[in-house]
Write a protein that holds these residues in place. Sequence first.
Motif, short mmCIF file in Angstrom:
data_model
loop_
_atom_site.label_atom_id
_atom_site.label_comp_id
_atom_site.label_asym_id
_atom_site.label_seq_id
_atom_site.Cartn_x
_atom_site.Cartn_y
_atom_site.Cartn_z
N LEU A 238 0.69 -1.21 0.18
CA LEU A 238 -0.02 0.01 0.08
C LEU A 238 0.77 1.23 -0.04
O LEU A 238 0.48 2.42 -0.71
CB LEU A 238 -1.01 0.03 1.20
CG LEU A 238 -2.10 -1.08 1.05
CD1 LEU A 238 -2.93 -1.04 2.42
CD2 LEU A 238 -2.93 -0.88 0.17
N CYS A 239 1.84 1.18 0.55
CA CYS A 239 2.91 2.25 0.72
C CYS A 239 3.43 2.51 -0.64
O CYS A 239 3.43 3.59 -1.17
CB CYS A 239 4.05 2.18 1.77
SG CYS A 239 3.51 2.27 3.34
N ASP A 240 4.10 1.46 -1.23
CA ASP A 240 4.60 1.62 -2.57
C ASP A 240 3.53 2.03 -3.61
O ASP A 240 3.89 2.67 -4.52
CB ASP A 240 4.87 0.06 -3.01
CG ASP A 240 6.13 -0.49 -2.23
OD1 ASP A 240 6.80 0.29 -1.53
OD2 ASP A 240 6.48 -1.81 -2.55
N ALA A 241 2.27 1.75 -3.58
CA ALA A 241 1.27 2.30 -4.31
C ALA A 241 0.82 3.66 -4.12
O ALA A 241 -0.11 4.24 -4.74
CB ALA A 241 0.11 1.19 -4.46
N GLN A 242 1.31 4.21 -2.88
CA GLN A 242 0.87 5.41 -2.63
C GLN A 242 -0.66 5.66 -2.26
O GLN A 242 -1.08 6.49 -2.51
CB GLN A 242 1.28 6.61 -3.76
CG GLN A 242 2.84 6.60 -3.94
CD GLN A 242 3.21 7.72 -4.93
OE1 GLN A 242 2.54 8.38 -5.71
NE2 GLN A 242 4.40 8.20 -4.91
N ARG A 243 -0.89 4.67 -1.52
CA ARG A 243 -2.55 4.42 -1.10
C ARG A 243 -2.54 4.90 0.47
O ARG A 243 -3.69 5.16 1.04
CB ARG A 243 -2.95 3.25 -1.17
CG ARG A 243 -2.97 2.67 -2.63
CD ARG A 243 -3.79 3.65 -3.58
NE ARG A 243 -3.82 3.35 -4.89
CZ ARG A 243 -4.46 4.15 -5.95
NH1 ARG A 243 -4.50 5.72 -5.59
NH2 ARG A 243 -4.33 3.81 -7.14
N ILE A 244 -1.28 5.20 0.80
CA ILE A 244 -1.46 5.45 2.37
C ILE A 244 -0.94 7.08 2.50
O ILE A 244 -0.30 7.68 1.62
CB ILE A 244 -0.03 4.63 3.13
CG1 ILE A 244 -0.35 3.40 3.12
CG2 ILE A 244 -0.03 5.31 4.53
CD1 ILE A 244 -1.76 2.95 3.85
N ALA A 245 -1.83 7.91 3.26
CA ALA A 245 -1.68 9.29 3.36
C ALA A 245 -0.35 9.87 3.30
O ALA A 245 -0.11 10.62 2.66
CB ALA A 245 -2.41 9.63 4.57
N ASN A 246 0.58 9.31 4.14
CA ASN A 246 1.83 9.73 4.12
C ASN A 246 2.75 9.80 2.90
O ASN A 246 3.41 10.58 2.66
CB ASN A 246 2.74 9.20 5.28
CG ASN A 246 2.10 9.22 6.64
OD1 ASN A 246 1.00 9.31 6.88
ND2 ASN A 246 3.03 9.25 7.61
N PHE A 247 2.29 8.89 1.95
CA PHE A 247 2.98 8.66 0.61
C PHE A 247 2.02 9.41 -0.44
O PHE A 247 2.65 9.81 -1.27
CB PHE A 247 3.19 7.30 0.20
CG PHE A 247 4.07 6.65 1.30
CD1 PHE A 247 5.28 6.65 1.06
CD2 PHE A 247 3.78 5.82 2.55
CE1 PHE A 247 6.33 5.90 1.86
CE2 PHE A 247 4.29 5.55 3.25
CZ PHE A 247 5.72 5.32 3.10
N ALA A 248 0.82 9.22 -0.34
CA ALA A 248 -0.29 10.05 -1.14
C ALA A 248 -0.01 11.48 -1.26
O ALA A 248 -0.61 12.04 -2.17
CB ALA A 248 -1.52 9.36 -0.96
N LEU A 249 0.31 12.14 -0.14
CA LEU A 249 0.45 13.84 -0.06
C LEU A 249 1.62 14.35 -0.60
O LEU A 249 2.01 15.32 -0.58
CB LEU A 249 0.58 13.98 1.35
CG LEU A 249 -0.81 13.43 2.19
CD1 LEU A 249 -0.83 14.02 3.63
CD2 LEU A 249 -2.07 14.39 1.57
N GLY A 250 2.35 13.49 -1.63
CA GLY A 250 3.25 14.10 -2.29
C GLY A 250 4.50 14.62 -1.69
O GLY A 250 5.35 15.39 -2.31
N GLY A 251 5.05 13.98 -0.51
CA GLY A 251 6.26 14.27 0.30
C GLY A 251 6.16 15.54 0.63
O GLY A 251 7.23 15.97 1.12
N ASP A 252 4.95 16.39 1.05
CA ASP A 252 4.72 17.77 1.59
C ASP A 252 4.87 17.50 2.94
O ASP A 252 3.82 17.04 3.72
CB ASP A 252 3.41 17.95 0.95
CG ASP A 252 3.29 19.76 1.97
OD1 ASP A 252 3.92 19.93 2.70
OD2 ASP A 252 2.51 20.43 1.14
N ALA A 253 5.86 17.63 3.66
CA ALA A 253 6.15 17.37 4.97
C ALA A 253 5.15 18.07 6.06
O ALA A 253 4.80 17.61 7.06
CB ALA A 253 7.36 18.04 5.67
#
Length: 268
Positions: A238-253
Amino acid sequence: MAELTFYMDETGSRQPDKKPDASRLGRDWFAFGGFIIRREDEEAAKWARDEVARRLDVRHPFHITDMLAEAKKFSFLQRKTEKERLAFWAEYQEFLADLPVMGLGCVIDRPGYAARGYVEKHPETKWLLCRSAFDIVVERAVKYAIREDRRLRIVFESDAPFDPIVKSYFANLKQNGLEFDAANSGKYNPLTKDDFAKTLTTIESRPKSNRLLQVADSYIYAIARGKYHKQFSMWRQLCDAQRIANFALGGDAAAIKAMGIKYYCFTN
């Protein structure tokens, strides 16, 4: 205004002072969350759920803990070869990772919660782990909805005795906003009660048979377990697919801090 839906389920014990389960030593959590989806994408997600069930020949609700334990209606997995088991999980996890959703949750480490003295500080029932997790994760979902210029409705898995309590949490957010200590929560830029009132629409409880709540069950379990077991394959996919919020938000800290997964009361 267009709408998002937050499909929510819980995993772990919501009672902060319940005796720890020895079988879960090192991963004793309570978590509330699931995934956010655009209303216009819900029918396609339901169709995808039905298609994966057909391909896997599953004729009953998906339930992640039974699936992993190969228990109850998923005991048939015990009779499969290892190659067949791996194929089953590959198919199911690919389905989860292909959905047009964003996984979001609040995960509370129960021993950490007790160690901080919160059980004694908040003995009244309104401060069950469920209340804290619900308020935290719904606020993050509301922030995301505001960013997307949408309103937000909530659908959660029904637990008849507890349904009115969860709905009261929702009503309280709309009427009063957050009730966390202002000094501690200020760094997270908490929303006002007006933000909640303008953005939240409705809350509905639905049975376990609801197709998208079955997906929420898998998402929140993966979100919780991934904190304790970073090699858990469902979490990693799910992280690899950017389905988790921390990865889906485009790296915006800043966005991740405000709208990402909240891990609460962990020691590190």
